[in-house]
Motif scaffolding. Structure first.
Motif, mmCIF file in Angstrom:
data_model
loop_
_atom_site.group_PDB
_atom_site.id
_atom_site.type_symbol
_atom_site.label_atom_id
_atom_site.label_comp_id
_atom_site.label_asym_id
_atom_site.label_seq_id
_atom_site.Cartn_x
_atom_site.Cartn_y
_atom_site.Cartn_z
ATOM 1 N N GLN A 1 -2.991 -4.723 3.437
ATOM 2 C CA GLN A 1 -1.711 -4.277 3.989
ATOM 3 C C GLN A 1 -1.043 -3.206 3.121
ATOM 4 O O GLN A 1 -0.167 -2.483 3.586
ATOM 5 C CB GLN A 1 -0.758 -5.470 4.200
ATOM 6 C CG GLN A 1 -0.400 -6.254 2.962
ATOM 7 C CD GLN A 1 -1.363 -7.407 2.687
ATOM 8 O OE1 GLN A 1 -2.545 -7.332 2.992
ATOM 9 N NE2 GLN A 1 -0.847 -8.488 2.121
ATOM 10 N N ASN A 2 -1.471 -3.098 1.880
ATOM 11 C CA ASN A 2 -0.922 -2.068 0.993
ATOM 12 C C ASN A 2 -1.791 -0.807 0.952
ATOM 13 O O ASN A 2 -1.482 0.128 0.215
ATOM 14 C CB ASN A 2 -0.725 -2.616 -0.416
ATOM 15 C CG ASN A 2 0.348 -3.692 -0.462
ATOM 16 O OD1 ASN A 2 0.041 -4.871 -0.308
ATOM 17 N ND2 ASN A 2 1.600 -3.315 -0.609
ATOM 18 N N MET B 1 11.104 3.366 10.494
ATOM 19 C CA MET B 1 10.946 4.806 10.506
ATOM 20 C C MET B 1 10.979 5.359 11.926
ATOM 21 O O MET B 1 11.538 6.389 12.162
ATOM 22 C CB MET B 1 9.588 5.201 9.939
ATOM 23 C CG MET B 1 9.323 4.714 8.560
ATOM 24 S SD MET B 1 9.378 5.945 7.280
ATOM 25 C CE MET B 1 8.721 7.429 7.967
ATOM 26 N N PHE C 1 6.765 7.296 2.654
ATOM 27 C CA PHE C 1 5.856 7.671 3.755
ATOM 28 C C PHE C 1 4.823 8.705 3.332
ATOM 29 O O PHE C 1 3.831 8.908 4.022
ATOM 30 C CB PHE C 1 6.632 8.105 5.010
ATOM 31 C CG PHE C 1 7.369 9.414 4.951
ATOM 32 C CD1 PHE C 1 6.711 10.609 5.208
ATOM 33 C CD2 PHE C 1 8.731 9.447 4.683
ATOM 34 C CE1 PHE C 1 7.403 11.818 5.190
ATOM 35 C CE2 PHE C 1 9.432 10.642 4.668
ATOM 36 C CZ PHE C 1 8.769 11.840 4.916
ATOM 37 N N GLY D 1 2.926 8.197 0.932
ATOM 38 C CA GLY D 1 1.852 7.390 0.346
ATOM 39 C C GLY D 1 0.840 6.913 1.376
ATOM 40 O O GLY D 1 0.759 5.726 1.692
ATOM 41 N N TYR E 1 6.143 -7.305 2.890
ATOM 42 C CA TYR E 1 7.178 -6.443 3.482
ATOM 43 C C TYR E 1 6.608 -5.033 3.468
ATOM 44 O O TYR E 1 6.748 -4.294 2.488
ATOM 45 C CB TYR E 1 8.450 -6.547 2.633
ATOM 46 C CG TYR E 1 9.670 -5.861 3.200
ATOM 47 C CD1 TYR E 1 10.501 -6.524 4.112
ATOM 48 C CD2 TYR E 1 10.023 -4.573 2.803
ATOM 49 C CE1 TYR E 1 11.638 -5.909 4.610
ATOM 50 C CE2 TYR E 1 11.160 -3.958 3.300
ATOM 51 C CZ TYR E 1 11.964 -4.627 4.196
ATOM 52 O OH TYR E 1 13.102 -4.013 4.686
HETATM 53 N N1 MTE Z 1 0.019 4.938 5.694
HETATM 54 C C1 MTE Z 1 -0.476 4.699 6.913
HETATM 55 N N2 MTE Z 1 -1.753 4.977 7.168
HETATM 56 N N3 MTE Z 1 0.284 4.154 7.908
HETATM 57 C C2 MTE Z 1 1.616 3.862 7.720
HETATM 58 O O1 MTE Z 1 2.272 3.391 8.654
HETATM 59 N N4 MTE Z 1 3.510 3.895 6.157
HETATM 60 C C3 MTE Z 1 4.101 4.673 5.062
HETATM 61 C C4 MTE Z 1 3.208 4.637 3.816
HETATM 62 N N5 MTE Z 1 1.823 4.872 4.168
HETATM 63 C C5 MTE Z 1 2.177 4.130 6.446
HETATM 64 C C6 MTE Z 1 1.341 4.663 5.429
HETATM 65 C C7 MTE Z 1 5.439 4.217 4.725
HETATM 66 S S1 MTE Z 1 6.663 4.598 5.830
HETATM 67 C C8 MTE Z 1 5.722 3.572 3.562
HETATM 68 S S2 MTE Z 1 7.332 3.222 3.109
HETATM 69 C C9 MTE Z 1 4.652 3.104 2.676
HETATM 70 O O2 MTE Z 1 3.359 3.380 3.186
HETATM 71 C C10 MTE Z 1 4.783 1.602 2.496
HETATM 72 O O3 MTE Z 1 3.849 1.145 1.558
HETATM 73 P P1 MTE Z 1 3.753 -0.424 1.255
HETATM 74 O O4 MTE Z 1 3.605 -1.127 2.561
HETATM 75 O O5 MTE Z 1 2.574 -0.597 0.353
HETATM 76 O O6 MTE Z 1 5.049 -0.792 0.582
#
Ligand code: MTE
Length: 324
Positions: free
Chosen positions: A227-228, A1, A242, A244, A86
């Motif tokens: 991590q999720n 990103m 993003f 989420g 991932y």
């Molecule tokens: N939330 C926080 N606090 N920090 C992050 O870097 N990345 C976002 C979102 N939420 C992010 C975040 C992005 S770019 C995506 S694609 C998703 O989380 C990825 O969720 P996952 O790692 O559970 O697949």
């Protein structure tokens, strides 16, 4: 990103990744994935069978299972290993395989959520109180990242609408803003100015109240891995990933549209709405197609990520090219 990465997964274009994967298969060189620095997280990309059961994590019992399969054929769930290795979680590193390594120390108990803004009563609620209010339901959703990869994830969670109703926002509340923990001690990524921390996302109130919008507390029948986004993260399946926001500690109701992290970092690249839209490209990623993690060929991206029937009416009369 990010615009600031030097060595990154997003330099691995989907096409070159596809070619490289074919090379791996041809050479039988699975181990080479790590050797070339792409990361061990790619093992599931080269045709490895998914593990029969989630390999780790605390089981959540008694949840309401997803009813009749909500996904069309071809939308198999992405293996647990891929979903949990991932990741995008910049508080724990910029590379996809770093959050799984570095988020393990995040303390998710005790954990509280501050509720404030246009709401009947500002309050601080313990996460376990929230979990007690709303027994988890299973929701199998597609997730489409703006980087043009996608997954299908069996989440456990509850409708954000249920929590909002309970919190009683005032009639002035037009938006809801959700904020990640700010703690550079625990989140080494926050020691660098990669983004304007803490990570903030927001929804218009009708989006937040939509029955597809959930707060997730688990996946694959297990407690949400750090991590999720443990212990609580937002999932809005018709928007880019993003939106989420992970590891939520604050919910604020506002009258005006909040500033959100990626829209603030690069306003020409990331919008407030972030609805999945194959007709509007990101400057670096065509949004017309996507790479479903684990698939060998790309697939077409669907408007609203395939949820148009349920959500398109939220945007009647809006120009979604401008409000991207
Ligand atoms: N939330 C926080 N606090 N920090 C992050 O870097 N990345 C976002 C979102 N939420 C992010 C975040 C992005 S770019 C995506 S694609 C998703 O989380 C990825 O969720 P996952 O790692 O559970 O697949």
């Amino acid at each position: 990103m990010t615009r600031r990465r030097t060595k990154s997964e997003d330099e691995v274009t989907p096409e070159s990744l596809y070619l490289r994967r074919r090379e791996f298969i041809k050479n039988g060189a699975l181990a080479a994935a790590t050797a070339v620095g792409v990361g061990s997280a790619l093992s599931w990309l080269v045709g490895q069978a998914p593990p029969p059961d989630p390999p780790a994590g605390v089981a959540i019992t008694g949840y309401v299972p997803a009813s009749a399969s909500p996904l069309p054929p071809g939308d198999a769930t992405t293996p647990y290993e891929a979903v949990t290795t991932y990741n995008n979680y910049y508080e724990f590193g910029l590379d996809k395989n770093e959050p799984a390594r570095y988020a393990q120390g995040l303390r998710t108990r005790p954990w509280t959520i501050r509720v404030e803004g246009e709401v009947a009563r500002a309050q601080t609620i313990d996460i376990d109180t929230v979990l007690g209010w709303f027994p988890p339901q299973e929701r199998v959703y597609r997730m489409r990242c703006v980087e043009a990869w996608s997954m299908v994830i069996p989440w456990l969670g509850f409708p954000l609408a249920d929590l909002i109703t309970r919190l009683e926002p005032t009639s002035k509340a037009k938006y809801v803003e959700l904020t990640t923990l700010a703690d550079p001690q625990q989140m080494p990524g926050q020691r660098a100015k990669t983004l304007d921390w803490p990570y903030v996302e927001a929804l218009r109130m009708d989006e937040a109240m939509h029955p597809l919008t959930i707060l997730a507390v688990g996946l694959y029948g297990r407690v949400l891995p750090n991590q999720n986004g443990a212990p609580l993260r937002l999932v809005v399946p018709w928007k880019y990933g993003f939106k989420g926001v992970k590891s939520i500690v604050k919910i604020r109701f506002t009258e005006t549209q909040p500033q959100t992290t990626w829209a603030l970092a690069a306003p020409t690249e990331y919008g407030f709405y972030a609805n999945v839209n194959p007709a509007v490209d990101h400057p670096r990623w065509s949004q017309a197609t996507e790479r479903r993690i684990g698939d060998l060929t790309r697939r077409r991206t669907l408007p609203f990520n395939g949820y148009a029937d349920q959500v398109a009416s939220l945007y009647t009369g809006m120009d979604l090219r401008r409000s991207f």
